[in-house]
Design an enzyme around this catalytic site. Structure first.
Site, short mmCIF file in Angstrom:
data_model
loop_
_atom_site.label_atom_id
_atom_site.label_comp_id
_atom_site.label_asym_id
_atom_site.label_seq_id
_atom_site.Cartn_x
_atom_site.Cartn_y
_atom_site.Cartn_z
CE LYS A 104 0.27 -1.87 4.29
NZ LYS A 104 -0.28 -2.66 5.33
CB VAL A 131 -7.31 -1.14 0.26
CG1 VAL A 131 -8.28 -0.33 1.13
CG2 VAL A 131 -6.35 -0.20 -0.46
CE LYS A 204 -4.06 -0.73 4.81
NZ LYS A 204 -4.19 -1.26 6.18
N1 HSE Z 1 -0.84 -3.00 9.81
C1 HSE Z 1 -1.96 -3.12 8.94
C2 HSE Z 1 -3.21 -3.11 9.80
C3 HSE Z 1 -1.87 -4.40 8.15
O1 HSE Z 1 -3.11 -3.20 11.01
O2 HSE Z 1 -4.29 -3.00 9.25
C4 HSE Z 1 -2.82 -4.48 7.00
O3 HSE Z 1 -2.60 -3.48 6.06
#
Ligand code: HSE
Length: 424
Positions: A104, A131, A204
């Site tokens: 992303k 996303v 995102k």
């Molecule tokens: N670190 C991200 C989250 C992982 O906690 O959503 C998924 O993109």
């Protein structure tokens, strides 16, 4: 039809993709007729491969060799980060290979450059996993809602933040304690600052805004606030007023401009997004024909994210020569709206000495800036200690609230900077 897959990076998500390609190829073939086979894995840490079924795939520590492997039709970039991921993706596209990525940050920063390379080489660049993990929101925006003008997108897009805020809300835990639990569960980025400062959600948000409106929204045009300033007090006061605090990406078309922003938001507890808890993600999309639609599921973790990667591989196999319009091709040039123009309701938690006239001065100042108060909570324990006064405003313009707070926070009875949170 047969499609050969190369996986660069056999860490959390890459390992999950290898597992799916070993265990679930029959269900993929039953449903789609596509035979998807793992052909090559490139990984520097060979110990990551020892428990995986590789089914005779070539194993190397050389991503460029994988890209050149004639048995590989689709290259999955699953190492994350900017470099060498970008170099590998460009090399794969320029070698005429389709690319699937979950990266992303790279897409948010360099999506257009990668898309142009895909177009030039007549191959596909896919990123469903970038996303909301397993939730097919990219496919929904590009295909399911293709007939619609998108009015707005409200998304809980970071599992780590949603997990932290949920545990603070429903178990009364403190921020730091829940962050450690999220790290232990493997949702968080390394370092977790990307999650808790809101940048992962902003990446995102940039991708969804670009897709929804086919216009360039630069990352630095998206105002970003993370969740580090949220305290258990805010969570409790918000609940008392009927709200749950969520980190939201908000993308809207307002007066011909795009509003794109990321910040903690008080969501009415009756709103569908308020019930999206823990590491789950939820995206609420409003559009002209379909009206409101909701997408929900696991936004982080090994197998949910790997599921989205494999979905993209299958989609590439099924599409054959029918190319999807590449993402990040901007057919419009829509301005990104200044957050100062934003209209909404605001939660203000003032920390103040408790003596006569305080509330009067605060409310007069807010009133002078056109800000009207909808409700107020004050819980005084003693006249000697500072108290919290929590105000919820009516719908108002953000620049007025900010200007009023700049004055209020200078008043000598205010003992800490005022907490400002936005409400839906
Ligand atoms: N670190 C991200 C989250 C992982 O906690 O959503 C998924 O993109």
């Amino acid at each position: 039809m047969d499609i050969g897959v190369g996986v660069i990076g056999a860490g959390t998500v890459g390992g999950g993709v290898i597992e799916i390609l070993s265990a679930n190829t029959d269900v993929i073939e039953d449903k789609t007729g596509a035979r998807v086979a793992l052909r090559h894995v490139a990984e520097l840490r060979q110990d990551l491969l020892k428990d995986l079924s590789l089914n005779g795939a070539t194993v190397s520590n050389d991503a460029l060799a994988l890209i050149q492997d004639p048995a590989v039709h689709v290259v999955c970039e699953l190492i994350g980060g900017m470099e060498p991921a970008k170099r590998f993706i460009l090399a794969a596209l320029n070698a005429g290979k389709h690319v699937v990525t979950a990266n992303k940050m790279l897409l948010a920063k360099c999506g257009q450059e990668l898309a142009e390379a895909a177009i030039k080489n007549n191959v596909q660049l896919r990123f469903e996993a970038a996303v909301a993990g397993a939730v097919p929101i990219i496919k929904a925006l590009r295909e399911g809602l293709a007939a619609n003008h998108i009015h707005s997108i409200h998304g809980i897009l970071n599992g780590t933040c949603n997990y932290i805020l949920s545990r603070m809300t429903y178990e009364g835990l403190e921020f730091e304690e829940t962050l450690q639990q999220a790290i232990a569960k493997g949702f968080a980025e390394t370092p977790p600052d990307l999650d808790i400062l809101g940048h992962d959600t902003a990446h995102k948000c940039q991708i969804l805004a670009s897709l929804a409106y086919s216009t360039r929204v630069s990352l630095d045009e998206i105002p970003v606030e993370g969740i580090t300033k949220i305290t258990h007090l805010d969570v409790a006061y918000a609940r008392e007023m009927g709200y749950i605090i969520k980190l939201l990406a908000i993308i809207r078309k307002v007066e011909g401009e795009i509003e794109a922003r990321v910040h903690p938001t008080l969501v009415p507890e009756t709103h569908l997004l308020a019930s999206v808890r823990n590491e789950f993600n939820g995206i609420y999309v409003e559009s002209d024909c379909a009206d409101a639609t909701l997408y929900y599921g696991r936004g982080a973790g090994r197998m949910p994210t790997a599921s989205a990667v494999v979905a993209d591989i299958v989609d590439i196999a099924l599409r054959g020569e029918c190319r999807a319009l590449p993402p990040f091709v901007y057919t419009h040039d829509i301005a990104v709206r200044d957050i100062g123009l934003m209209e909404g309701r605001y939660y203000l938690r003032l920390t103040t000495e408790d003596h006569p006239g305080v509330l009067g001065q605060v409310c007069t100042t807010l009133g002078r800036h056109g800000v009207s108060i909808a409700s107020c909570i004050q819980k005084s324990q003693s006249e000697d200690t500072p108290v919290h006064v929590v105000l919820m405003t009516h719908e108002t313009i953000e620049s007025g609230v900010v200007a009023a707070l700049a004055e209020i926070d200078q008043m000598d009875f205010i003992t800490e900077p005022t907490q400002l949170l936005r409400a839906l």
